[in-house]
Scaffold this motif. Structure first.
Motif, mmCIF file in Angstrom:
data_model
loop_
_atom_site.group_PDB
_atom_site.id
_atom_site.type_symbol
_atom_site.label_atom_id
_atom_site.label_comp_id
_atom_site.label_asym_id
_atom_site.label_seq_id
_atom_site.Cartn_x
_atom_site.Cartn_y
_atom_site.Cartn_z
ATOM 1 N N VAL A 120 19.346 101.999 11.864
ATOM 2 C CA VAL A 120 20.556 100.331 10.723
ATOM 3 C C VAL A 120 18.961 99.518 10.517
ATOM 4 O O VAL A 120 18.828 99.281 11.401
ATOM 5 N N MET A 121 18.950 98.439 9.550
ATOM 6 C CA MET A 121 19.025 97.053 9.462
ATOM 7 C C MET A 121 19.790 96.099 9.411
ATOM 8 O O MET A 121 20.091 95.973 8.525
ATOM 9 N N LEU A 122 18.683 95.128 9.812
ATOM 10 C CA LEU A 122 18.964 93.735 9.983
ATOM 11 C C LEU A 122 18.127 93.308 8.980
ATOM 12 O O LEU A 122 16.143 93.291 9.714
ATOM 13 N N ALA A 123 17.695 92.309 8.132
ATOM 14 C CA ALA A 123 16.610 91.567 6.649
ATOM 15 C C ALA A 123 17.399 90.291 6.898
ATOM 16 O O ALA A 123 18.795 90.119 7.249
ATOM 17 N N ALA A 124 16.373 89.717 6.683
ATOM 18 C CA ALA A 124 16.552 88.315 5.676
ATOM 19 C C ALA A 124 16.829 88.345 4.263
ATOM 20 O O ALA A 124 16.229 89.308 3.721
ATOM 21 N N GLY A 125 18.475 87.381 4.272
ATOM 22 C CA GLY A 125 18.848 88.026 2.728
ATOM 23 C C GLY A 125 17.890 86.452 2.157
ATOM 24 O O GLY A 125 16.657 86.225 2.177
ATOM 25 N N GLY A 126 18.699 86.831 0.446
ATOM 26 C CA GLY A 126 18.117 85.986 -0.211
ATOM 27 C C GLY A 126 17.595 86.745 -1.369
ATOM 28 O O GLY A 126 17.405 88.204 -0.974
ATOM 29 N N ILE A 127 16.601 86.441 -2.662
ATOM 30 C CA ILE A 127 15.511 86.896 -2.977
ATOM 31 C C ILE A 127 14.325 87.074 -2.844
ATOM 32 O O ILE A 127 14.199 88.201 -3.066
ATOM 33 N N TRP A 128 14.324 86.599 -1.929
ATOM 34 C CA TRP A 128 12.825 87.377 -1.048
ATOM 35 C C TRP A 128 13.251 87.864 -0.092
ATOM 36 O O TRP A 128 11.643 88.238 0.472
ATOM 37 N N ALA A 129 13.965 89.127 0.044
ATOM 38 C CA ALA A 129 14.273 89.953 1.454
ATOM 39 C C ALA A 129 12.776 90.651 0.760
ATOM 40 O O ALA A 129 12.903 90.861 2.063
ATOM 41 N N GLU A 130 12.949 91.384 -0.479
ATOM 42 C CA GLU A 130 12.019 92.668 -0.438
ATOM 43 C C GLU A 130 10.831 91.740 -0.773
ATOM 44 O O GLU A 130 9.510 92.967 -0.253
ATOM 45 N N VAL A 131 10.205 91.240 -0.681
ATOM 46 C CA VAL A 131 9.063 90.662 -0.968
ATOM 47 C C VAL A 131 8.065 90.372 0.667
ATOM 48 O O VAL A 131 7.497 90.700 1.060
ATOM 49 N N THR A 132 9.693 89.396 1.616
ATOM 50 C CA THR A 132 8.690 89.279 2.823
ATOM 51 C C THR A 132 8.949 89.975 4.041
ATOM 52 O O THR A 132 8.333 90.261 4.735
ATOM 53 N N ARG A 133 9.861 90.914 4.115
ATOM 54 C CA ARG A 133 10.358 92.359 5.014
ATOM 55 C C ARG A 133 10.053 92.200 5.655
ATOM 56 O O ARG A 133 9.911 92.307 6.945
ATOM 57 N N ASP A 134 10.608 90.847 6.117
ATOM 58 C CA ASP A 134 11.465 90.508 7.392
ATOM 59 C C ASP A 134 12.092 91.162 8.231
ATOM 60 O O ASP A 134 13.813 90.596 7.453
ATOM 61 N N ARG A 135 12.533 92.345 8.630
ATOM 62 C CA ARG A 135 14.052 92.298 9.215
ATOM 63 C C ARG A 135 13.396 93.464 10.416
ATOM 64 O O ARG A 135 11.830 93.384 10.912
ATOM 65 N N SER A 136 14.290 94.155 11.534
ATOM 66 C CA SER A 136 14.210 95.114 11.967
ATOM 67 C C SER A 136 15.595 96.006 11.463
ATOM 68 O O SER A 136 16.523 96.274 11.457
ATOM 69 N N ILE A 154 18.025 90.881 15.914
ATOM 70 C CA ILE A 154 18.090 89.303 15.924
ATOM 71 C C ILE A 154 17.120 88.356 15.485
ATOM 72 O O ILE A 154 16.692 87.476 15.460
ATOM 73 N N SER A 155 16.651 88.505 17.671
ATOM 74 C CA SER A 155 15.455 88.135 17.411
ATOM 75 C C SER A 155 14.188 88.311 16.903
ATOM 76 O O SER A 155 13.260 87.653 17.164
ATOM 77 N N GLU A 156 14.227 89.417 16.158
ATOM 78 C CA GLU A 156 13.603 89.603 15.627
ATOM 79 C C GLU A 156 12.927 89.200 14.118
ATOM 80 O O GLU A 156 11.970 89.564 13.211
ATOM 81 N N VAL A 157 13.830 88.378 13.651
ATOM 82 C CA VAL A 157 14.394 88.453 12.106
ATOM 83 C C VAL A 157 13.602 86.849 12.126
ATOM 84 O O VAL A 157 14.632 86.171 12.368
ATOM 85 N N LYS A 158 12.512 86.729 11.296
ATOM 86 C CA LYS A 158 12.329 85.268 11.754
ATOM 87 C C LYS A 158 13.024 84.238 11.468
ATOM 88 O O LYS A 158 13.020 83.288 11.800
ATOM 89 N N ALA A 159 12.867 84.634 9.961
ATOM 90 C CA ALA A 159 14.771 83.551 9.169
ATOM 91 C C ALA A 159 15.535 83.185 10.104
ATOM 92 O O ALA A 159 16.269 81.788 9.779
ATOM 93 N N LEU A 160 15.940 84.487 10.434
ATOM 94 C CA LEU A 160 17.463 84.374 11.420
ATOM 95 C C LEU A 160 16.865 82.696 12.826
ATOM 96 O O LEU A 160 17.822 82.223 13.605
ATOM 97 N N LYS A 161 15.447 82.448 13.212
ATOM 98 C CA LYS A 161 15.272 80.851 13.650
ATOM 99 C C LYS A 161 15.725 79.773 13.110
ATOM 100 O O LYS A 161 16.118 78.842 13.998
ATOM 101 N N THR A 162 16.025 80.127 11.943
ATOM 102 C CA THR A 162 16.001 78.169 11.944
ATOM 103 C C THR A 162 17.453 78.258 11.637
ATOM 104 O O THR A 162 18.228 77.287 11.528
ATOM 105 N N VAL A 163 18.845 79.324 12.380
ATOM 106 C CA VAL A 163 19.841 78.829 12.544
ATOM 107 C C VAL A 163 19.946 79.013 14.013
ATOM 108 O O VAL A 163 21.306 78.917 14.321
ATOM 109 N N ARG A 164 18.654 78.431 14.674
ATOM 110 C CA ARG A 164 18.956 79.515 15.996
ATOM 111 C C ARG A 164 18.724 77.889 17.236
ATOM 112 O O ARG A 164 18.998 76.705 17.666
ATOM 113 N N GLY A 165 19.501 76.556 16.171
ATOM 114 C CA GLY A 165 19.360 74.992 16.744
ATOM 115 C C GLY A 165 17.320 74.624 16.117
ATOM 116 O O GLY A 165 17.413 73.740 17.633
#
Length: 695
Positions: free
Chosen positions: A595-611, A626-637
Motif C-alpha cells: 500500500v502506498m500513500l503519496a502527495a497528490g497533484g501534478i507533481w506527485a511523480e516528480v517529488t516522489r513524496d510517498r510512504s 502519514i507522518s512520512e509524507v512531507k506534503a501533509l505537514k501543511t495540514v497539521r496546523g
C-alpha cells in the motif's frame, strides 16, 4: 518416474555446510585454474569430510584419487559441486537425482541470462532436480564456505588466503565475488564468519530458503545479505520474520537505489513506488536493516544486535559525546542527512555533568575537548549520558588518541558498554588497534562518519514484522473496472467517496440528488485515463450546462476514442479539500501486496513524496505513513493553518490495504487519486478511483 522428496530445514543446512562428503565434478589437476581451486582450498583448510574429485580423463587430481563419474564413488556424496561446462550440467543433475544426492552447486553460467536456449536449459535442469529431489544452488554460484569445519567449497580466488576468520555472521550473496570481498574486509576488521554462500541465479533454492535452513544453527548470530534483486520476496520475508522472532539480526545491502522505477502500469502506484522502493519497504517491514554504505554492511551487526527490534512511538534520539569537535560535526552532519535526530542534552543532564566536574557548552554535542582523552573524564561523561532519559543511543567520537593511545582511548567505552542504553563509537583517525579492541569487546564501532550514520539510521528504520498470514492472492491483472464499479469496491472496504450518479449518454439529462456545480466523466472499464480522451468536464453549474457537457463527451468519444463502446457517464458534485493525496494498492510480483500513500497533484511523480508498506497495515502503521509524507505537514496546523482530518486519512489507508485480506474481490491493483483531505472532523473523500481485477 516417481518424484523424490527434496531435503529441507536442518537436513538441507547440513548437506550445504556440514556435508560428510563432497564431490567435485570436473575437478582440475591444475590448482591455479578455476576448476582446480576447490580441491586445493579444501585440502589446505583440512576439511573434516571426504572429498571425491570427478575427472574421467585422470586417475588422480592434485594427488587425490579421481573417479570417472559420480556413479563410481564408494558412497553417495551429500554435496556435489559442478565445475564442468554448461553443457554437462543437465546430465550431472539427472545422475545426482538417480543416486540420491542431496545438494548440487552449479558454477557454470549460460542459462536464462543468455537467452531463450539458456532459459529452456535452465528449466530442464530445475525440473530434473525436482524429479530427483535434488536441491540446487545456482547456476552461477561460486560456491559455499564454512570456516568452522574447513568446507571451502568455492572457486573464488579470494579464498586462497589461509586461516579464514571464524565468527557468528552468515553471508548470503547474489554476487559470487562479494563473498570473497567481505571475507577480506572482515579480516581487516577482526570479524569472523559462520558461513558464506553465493546463491547465483536462485533457479531452485532461493536465498531466503538457504538462510531459513540455517536458523537452528546456534553458531550463527546474524546475517549479512548482498542483494542484486528481489525475485523471491516470499521466502525472504518468511526467513527475515523468523530471524526477527529468534532475535537474530539481518542486515542487507541491496543494489538498485538509482532510477529503477517500475514502468507505469494502469495506475500511478507502480511508477511512484518503483522496484527498489518496494524492496526497501519489504526489507524494513521484515525487520531487516538496509544499509547503503558497504563498510556499514560489515560494521552494523553489533549495533543491530544491541538495539532491540521495536516499534518506536517517536523519532529515536542519538546523543553525541566527543574529544574532537570536527569529528563529531561530521557524524552529526551525516546523521542529519539521514533524518536521525541528534538530541542535545537536557538541562538536568548538563547539571549532572557539572556535578562531576565536566563543564560543557549547551548544544547538540557534548564536546569534552582534549580533557576527554583522560579515562576518568570520558568515563564520567558516559555514565551520565547513558543514564539520561533523552537518549536512545549514545555515540562517542574519538580523535587522534584512538591511534596513538588506542587502549587508553577506548577503555572507558569498553567499560561503559554494558549499560541499558546502547553505546557506539566512531574513530576519526585510522585506528585499527582501537577498533580491534572494541570489536573484541562487542562494542559497535565504525571507521568513518558515513558508515556510522548509515548503520544507525538503518537499524532505527527497521520495523517489527507483522505476523499476519496472507491468503492466496489473485493472478495477473484481467481487466479494469469502471469508475462506478470501483466505487462499489471502495464501499465494501469502507473508503469514503463523493456521491455519484450514472446515466446513459444517449439518454436525457439525469436528475441529480446533489447540488451544482458538478463534474461529468465518461464511465467505462475500457477507458482507464479519462482525461486522455477528453472524458472529463468540470465546473458544470446548471442542467443546461450538464446537457452541453453530455454533447461534449459524446463528441470527444467519437473523435478521440473511436471503436470504444461507451454509453455511460458519471456525475459527481465538485468538491475541494485542504489537500489531495494518492492512496494506491498493488500486488507486486516479488514483494506481494503493498500500500502506498503519496502527495497528490501534478507533481506527485516528480517529488516522489510517498510512504510504502507491505499490506495490510494497521491504523497505527497508517498514521506512521502519514507522518512520512512531507506534503501533509501543511495540514497539521503548521503556523496556524487549518488542520486536515488526518485520522480519517489513516482509516482510509488502512481500509484500502485490507484488499490483501479480501482475495474474493480478486483485486490486483487499486488507486484512489485524488483522495481529498477535508478539514479536521469532516473526513476524506475519493473523487476518482481505478481498480484492476485479477483472474
Amino acid at each position: 518416474m516417481e518424484t523424490r522428496t527434496s531435503v529441507t530445514g536442518a537436513e538441507l543446512h547440513a548437506a550445504l555446510f556440514n556435508p560428510r562428503s563432497v564431490a567435485l565434478v570436473g575437478a582440475s589437476d591444475d590448482a591455479t585454474k578455476t576448476a582446480g581451486r576447490p580441491q586445493q582450498y579444501l585440502s589446505r583448510a583440512q576439511f573434516n569430510g571426504v572429498v571425491y574429485p570427478i575427472n574421467p580423463k585422470r586417475t588422480t587430481v592434485q594427488e587425490h584419487k579421481a573417479y570417472a563419474s559420480l556413479s563410481e564413488l564408494p558412497e553417495v556424496p551429500d554435496h556435489v559441486f559442478v565445475l564442468s561446462p554448461t553443457s554437462s550440467v543437465l546430465p550431472v543433475v539427472e545422475e545426482c537425482g538417480r543416486l540420491g544426492v542431496k545438494v548440487v552447486t552449479i558454477l557454470a553460467s549460460g542459462f536464462s541470462e543468455s537467452g531463450k536456449e539458456g532459459a529452456a536449459l535452465e528449466t530442464e535442469v530445475r525440473e530434473a532436480a525436482r524429479r530427483g529431489g535434488v536441491r540446487l544452488v545456482g547456476p552461477s554460484s561460486i560456491g559455499v564456505v564454512n570456516p568452522r569445519n574447513g568446507l571451502v567449497l568455492t572457486a573464488n580466488a579470494a579464498f586462497a588466503e589461509p586461516d579464514l576468520p571464524k565468527g557468528g555472521l552468515f553471508v548470503a550473496s547474489h554476487s559470487g565475488s562479494m563473498i570473497g570481498a567481505l571475507v577480506s574486509r572482515g579480516i581487516a576488521r577482526g570479524i569472523g564468519f559462520a558461513g558464506l554462500v553465493s546463491v547465483g541465479s536462485e533457479t531452485e533454492l532461493s536465498l531466503g530458503e538457504i538462510c531459513a535452513a540455517s536458523l537452528d544453527d546456534d553458531g550463527i548470530e546474524g546475517y549479512l545479505l548482498f542483494l542484486e534483486s528481489l525475485h523471491h520476496g516470499d521466502t525472504l520475508k518468511a526467513f527475515a520474520a523468523e530471524a526477527a522472532r529468534r532475535g537474530k539480526s539481518v542486515v542487507a545491502y541491496k543494489l538498485g537505489r538509482s532510477d529503477a522505477a517500475a514502468e507505469m502500469a494502469a495506475t500511478h502506484t507502480g511508477a511512484l513506488a518503483g522496484e527498489d522502493d518496494i524492496a526497501d519497504a519489504l526489507l524494513k517491514d521484515c525487520g531487516v536493516a538496509r544499509v547503503g554504505v558497504l563498510d556499514a554492511l560489515l560494521e552494523v551487526s553489533p549495533l543491530a544486535r544491541r538495539i532491540p527490534l521495536r516499534r518506536w512511538e517517536r523519532s529515536p534520539r542519538v546523543g553525541v559525546v566527543t574529544t574532537t569537535g570536527g569529528g563529531a560535526a561530521m557524524a552529526v552532519d551525516q546523521l542529519g542527512i539521514r533524518d536521525v535526530t541528534v538530541q542535545a542534552p537536557s538541562a538536568e543532564t548538563l547539571q549532572r555533568l557539572r556535578d562531576k566536574g565536566i563543564n560543557v557548552s549547551p548544544g547538540r554535542v557534548v564536546d569534552l575537548t582534549l580533557a576527554g582523552v583522560k579515562y576518568e573524564v570520558m568515563k564520567a561523561a558516559l555514565d551520565v549520558l547513558l543514564e539520561a532519559p533523552e537518549f536512545d543511543l549514545v555515540l562517542a567520537t574519538i580523535g587522534s588518541s584512538a591511534r596513538f593511545q588506542p587502549q587508553l582511548a577506548v577503555k572507558p567505552i569498553v567499560d561503559s558498554s554494558h549499560h541499558t542504553t546502547p553505546l557506539a563509537a566512531m574513530m576519526v583517525p585510522d585506528a585499527p588497534e582501537a577498533l580491534a579492541v572494541l570489536t573484541a569487546a562487542g562494542v559497535p564501532c565504525f571507521r568513518g562518519p558515513e558508515a556510522c550514520a548509515d548503520a544507525i539510521a538503518s537499524v532505527f528504520a527497521r520495523r517489527v514484522p507483522d505476523a499476519v498470514k496472507l491468503p492466496a492472492q489473485p493472478s495477473d491483472s484481467g481487466a479494469s473496472l469502471s469508475e462506478a464499479a470501483a466505487y462499489a469496491v471502495l464501499d465494501q472496504l469502507g473508503v469514503p467517496h463523493a456521491p455519484a450518479v450514472t446515466a446513459a449518454l444517449s439518454g436525457s439529462t439525469p436528475q441529480l440528488p446533489f447540488d451544482f456545480p458538478v463534474v461529468a466523466k465518461v464511465c467505462s472499464a475500457q477507458i482507464q485515463h479519462k482525461t486522455e480522451v477528453g472524458g472529463v468536464v468540470l465546473g458544470i453549474k446548471n442542467p443546461n450546462e450538464l446537457e452541453r457537457a453530455m454533447d461534449t463527451l459524446r463528441t470527444n468519444l467519437r473523435t478521440r476514442a473511436p471503436g470504444v463502446e461507451c454509453d455511460e457517464f458519471l456525475v459527481q458534485p465538485m468538491r475541494k479539500g485542504l489537500t489531495e493525496v494518492l492512496v494506491g494498492y498493488k500486488i507486486d510480483a516479488d514483494a506481494g501486496p503493498i500500500v502506498m500513500l503519496a502527495a497528490g497533484g501534478i507533481w506527485a511523480e516528480v517529488t516522489r513524496d510517498r510512504s510504502i508498506r507491505l499490506a495490510p497495515v494497521s491504523l497505527e502503521t497508517a498514521r506512521e505513513m502519514i507522518s512520512e509524507v512531507k506534503a501533509l505537514k501543511t495540514v497539521r496546523g503548521l503556523r496556524g493553518k487549518e488542520r486536515g482530518d488526518l485520522e480519517a486519512l489513516a482509516h482510509a489507508v488502512s481500509s484500502l490495504s485490507q484488499l490483501a485480506m479480501r482475495p474474493e474481490l480478486k483485486i490486483r491493483e487499486a488507486e484512489v487519486n485524488p483522495l481529498m483531505v477535508m478539514p479536521e472532523g469532516q473526513g476524506v473523500m475519493a473523487v476518482d478511483a481505478l481498480v484492476l481485477q485479477g483472474k
